[in-house]
Design a protein around this motif. Sequence first.
Motif, PDB file in Angstrom:
ATOM      1  N   VAL A 203      14.724  23.032  15.396  1.00  0.00           N
ATOM      2  CA  VAL A 203      16.144  22.687  15.399  1.00  0.00           C
ATOM      3  C   VAL A 203      16.785  23.356  14.193  1.00  0.00           C
ATOM      4  O   VAL A 203      16.080  23.840  13.294  1.00  0.00           O
ATOM      5  CB  VAL A 203      16.339  21.154  15.340  1.00  0.00           C
ATOM      6  CG1 VAL A 203      15.718  20.484  16.551  1.00  0.00           C
ATOM      7  CG2 VAL A 203      15.752  20.576  14.052  1.00  0.00           C
ATOM      8  N   PRO A 204      18.107  23.415  14.127  1.00  0.00           N
ATOM      9  CA  PRO A 204      18.743  24.006  12.949  1.00  0.00           C
ATOM     10  C   PRO A 204      18.303  23.308  11.662  1.00  0.00           C
ATOM     11  O   PRO A 204      18.328  22.083  11.565  1.00  0.00           O
ATOM     12  CB  PRO A 204      20.241  23.784  13.212  1.00  0.00           C
ATOM     13  CG  PRO A 204      20.351  23.730  14.699  1.00  0.00           C
ATOM     14  CD  PRO A 204      19.098  23.053  15.164  1.00  0.00           C
ATOM     15  N   GLY A 244      25.123  16.533  16.729  1.00  0.00           N
ATOM     16  CA  GLY A 244      24.931  16.209  15.324  1.00  0.00           C
ATOM     17  C   GLY A 244      26.165  15.703  14.619  1.00  0.00           C
ATOM     18  O   GLY A 244      26.172  15.590  13.394  1.00  0.00           O
ATOM     19  N   PRO A 274      20.225  17.176  17.706  1.00  0.00           N
ATOM     20  CA  PRO A 274      20.476  18.510  17.132  1.00  0.00           C
ATOM     21  C   PRO A 274      20.883  19.513  18.202  1.00  0.00           C
ATOM     22  O   PRO A 274      20.444  19.426  19.355  1.00  0.00           O
ATOM     23  CB  PRO A 274      19.123  18.882  16.515  1.00  0.00           C
ATOM     24  CG  PRO A 274      18.123  18.155  17.354  1.00  0.00           C
ATOM     25  CD  PRO A 274      18.782  16.857  17.736  1.00  0.00           C
ATOM     26  N   LEU A 286      10.945  16.668  18.725  1.00  0.00           N
ATOM     27  CA  LEU A 286      11.405  15.805  17.643  1.00  0.00           C
ATOM     28  C   LEU A 286      10.353  14.739  17.360  1.00  0.00           C
ATOM     29  O   LEU A 286       9.442  14.514  18.161  1.00  0.00           O
ATOM     30  CB  LEU A 286      12.726  15.136  18.025  1.00  0.00           C
ATOM     31  CG  LEU A 286      13.835  16.051  18.567  1.00  0.00           C
ATOM     32  CD1 LEU A 286      15.026  15.215  19.011  1.00  0.00           C
ATOM     33  CD2 LEU A 286      14.250  17.074  17.529  1.00  0.00           C
ATOM     34  N   ARG A 333      19.927   9.427  12.997  1.00  0.00           N
ATOM     35  CA  ARG A 333      19.434  10.634  12.336  1.00  0.00           C
ATOM     36  C   ARG A 333      18.915  10.300  10.945  1.00  0.00           C
ATOM     37  O   ARG A 333      19.353   9.344  10.314  1.00  0.00           O
ATOM     38  CB  ARG A 333      20.553  11.675  12.212  1.00  0.00           C
ATOM     39  CG  ARG A 333      20.874  12.389  13.496  1.00  0.00           C
ATOM     40  CD  ARG A 333      21.735  13.615  13.258  1.00  0.00           C
ATOM     41  NE  ARG A 333      23.079  13.267  12.839  1.00  0.00           N
ATOM     42  CZ  ARG A 333      23.654  13.705  11.737  1.00  0.00           C
ATOM     43  NH1 ARG A 333      22.991  14.498  10.911  1.00  0.00           N
ATOM     44  NH2 ARG A 333      24.890  13.361  11.435  1.00  0.00           N
ATOM     45  N   PRO A 337      15.899  17.091   9.746  1.00  0.00           N
ATOM     46  CA  PRO A 337      16.546  17.403  11.032  1.00  0.00           C
ATOM     47  C   PRO A 337      15.687  17.128  12.253  1.00  0.00           C
ATOM     48  O   PRO A 337      16.216  17.000  13.355  1.00  0.00           O
ATOM     49  CB  PRO A 337      16.862  18.903  10.910  1.00  0.00           C
ATOM     50  CG  PRO A 337      16.893  19.182   9.449  1.00  0.00           C
ATOM     51  CD  PRO A 337      15.886  18.256   8.841  1.00  0.00           C
ATOM     52  N   ARG A 338      14.364  17.039  12.081  1.00  0.00           N
ATOM     53  CA  ARG A 338      13.488  16.821  13.236  1.00  0.00           C
ATOM     54  C   ARG A 338      13.080  15.361  13.405  1.00  0.00           C
ATOM     55  O   ARG A 338      12.420  15.019  14.383  1.00  0.00           O
ATOM     56  CB  ARG A 338      12.213  17.669  13.098  1.00  0.00           C
ATOM     57  CG  ARG A 338      12.426  19.166  13.198  1.00  0.00           C
ATOM     58  CD  ARG A 338      11.114  19.903  12.970  1.00  0.00           C
ATOM     59  NE  ARG A 338      10.120  19.570  13.971  1.00  0.00           N
ATOM     60  CZ  ARG A 338       8.808  19.710  13.801  1.00  0.00           C
ATOM     61  NH1 ARG A 338       8.332  20.146  12.638  1.00  0.00           N
ATOM     62  NH2 ARG A 338       7.969  19.409  14.766  1.00  0.00           N
ATOM     63  N   TYR A 340      13.898  11.198  13.740  1.00  0.00           N
ATOM     64  CA  TYR A 340      14.899  10.216  14.142  1.00  0.00           C
ATOM     65  C   TYR A 340      14.282   8.822  14.113  1.00  0.00           C
ATOM     66  O   TYR A 340      13.057   8.667  14.228  1.00  0.00           O
ATOM     67  CB  TYR A 340      15.424  10.524  15.552  1.00  0.00           C
ATOM     68  CG  TYR A 340      16.357  11.713  15.586  1.00  0.00           C
ATOM     69  CD1 TYR A 340      17.727  11.545  15.646  1.00  0.00           C
ATOM     70  CD2 TYR A 340      15.859  13.014  15.523  1.00  0.00           C
ATOM     71  CE1 TYR A 340      18.584  12.629  15.660  1.00  0.00           C
ATOM     72  CE2 TYR A 340      16.706  14.105  15.533  1.00  0.00           C
ATOM     73  CZ  TYR A 340      18.068  13.902  15.600  1.00  0.00           C
ATOM     74  OH  TYR A 340      18.914  14.970  15.602  1.00  0.00           O
TER      75      TYR A 340
END
Length: 476
Positions: A203-204, A244, A274, A286, A333, A337-338, A340
């Motif tokens: 993901v970003p 996001g 994301p 994720l 979140r 970023p990965r 949750y």
Amino acid sequence: MDEWLARLKRAIEVNDHVFALETSDGETIVATTRAGTRPLPPEALIDRAHQLPHRFMEPPPAAAAPTTRPRRAEPQPVPEEVVTPTVTEEAVAETKPAETAVEDISLLTDDQLVEAVRAALAQLPGVVGFGDLWALAEHVPRLSRGDVRRAREYIAERGEPLSDAEILQDIFRIAPNTPEGLLHQLALDAQLASENEFEFVGVPGAHAWTIREVNPVPAPKRRPADIGQDYRFLLEEMPVARPGSETVVDHVLTFYEHYHGVLPYNATLASVLPPRVFPGQTRAILQFEAPQTHETFFVELRYPTSNRGGFLSGLESFFASNLVAGALITIERTGDPRRYVIDYLPISRQERRLLALDEKQRKYEFRPTVYFCAVQDSMLLTEQRFPRFAGQQPLDERTRRSYERVLEVTFERVGENVGTPEAPRYMATLDDLVAAVNVERPLSAEKIRELLTSPEFPQFEVDPEVEDLFYFTPIR
């Protein structure tokens, strides 16, 4: 005087290839050039070829071929085959139409400007790019076949997708958060993107890679392609959501989601999940953490395509062990970023007879069920509420794909017959229909209301006095 002006005007008109009449501050001026030609209009003198919008939106002209033969390089011993990372985002992106030039760059949104810059960079020779990382190829390190093999073996050894930062640090002993580390990160990502045995699942802000034989997400009961078809309706009703943009969202589980261990990629959930790193990315892996059960597990995010809706899968075990259809959950979140957090509201012990599917008999039944999670009553499928579901068989695939047929069967299963046995007419509320339709296939309340009020389906009627009360009259 007037005659002289008339003769002068005729002379100018006859020689319009030499002279031009221009008006300035109410005065008419006869203009020509030193070369004795008609002057160009002012707007034609503006050099638009070097303006900023054109430089971003139009590809640069092809470089002219060298007129002299390049000097032959002296042969050098090569200890190991070296691969130059020349893959840009175009190698993994879907084919997109050519960009249209924009005269005023201020008219572009931030996302459009980013895409314009990215497209311009991808056209430049000697530039290596992946995601938001770009650099001149001469500054990007080279990876050997041995380096690629070591990365593959390390992912296989760990048995899970690994970030490019982990691969760089553990295999190559390179710190990722340095200028040198960023160049090596770009080199690694660009090279792995060109290898068929690797798949990007990041993901970003957290690029990650896996290989074909490493997939930590259990396969769902239903084929992913079929689940995507079930969620196709989301493509029609999903507004433009900014992935996001939210930190935490709430969701109520349906029977379909609970049974298959999936969640829809609708506007609500997309706002916390994301976005893609590049347009052609199909999925991301994720990690979900559950504070109540102290467990962490992998979840697969399938992005929407042109003919399939997106969804999350890999939640079947967590749902079956802790939740029931109708449960209220939150997804939040974290700083990674990965990663949750999935949460639910614990309550005291509750026991109800809830709808379940006997997989051996392929029939629905009601089972005594104990649960400790807060629920939304309108989505709870109890025996007292829907007794006629018992003994019913799941719909065949052909019927499931027809929205109106699923609605008709649902009216017969949960509606009240206000007609006669010979001429039935079923009545049901929207809440009952939403809960029961989502046993067979996912459909939102908005989509169900749209179908019930559409003139295309005259078998459905709206009660003129009671809100969200509908009727179904079978067409014989």
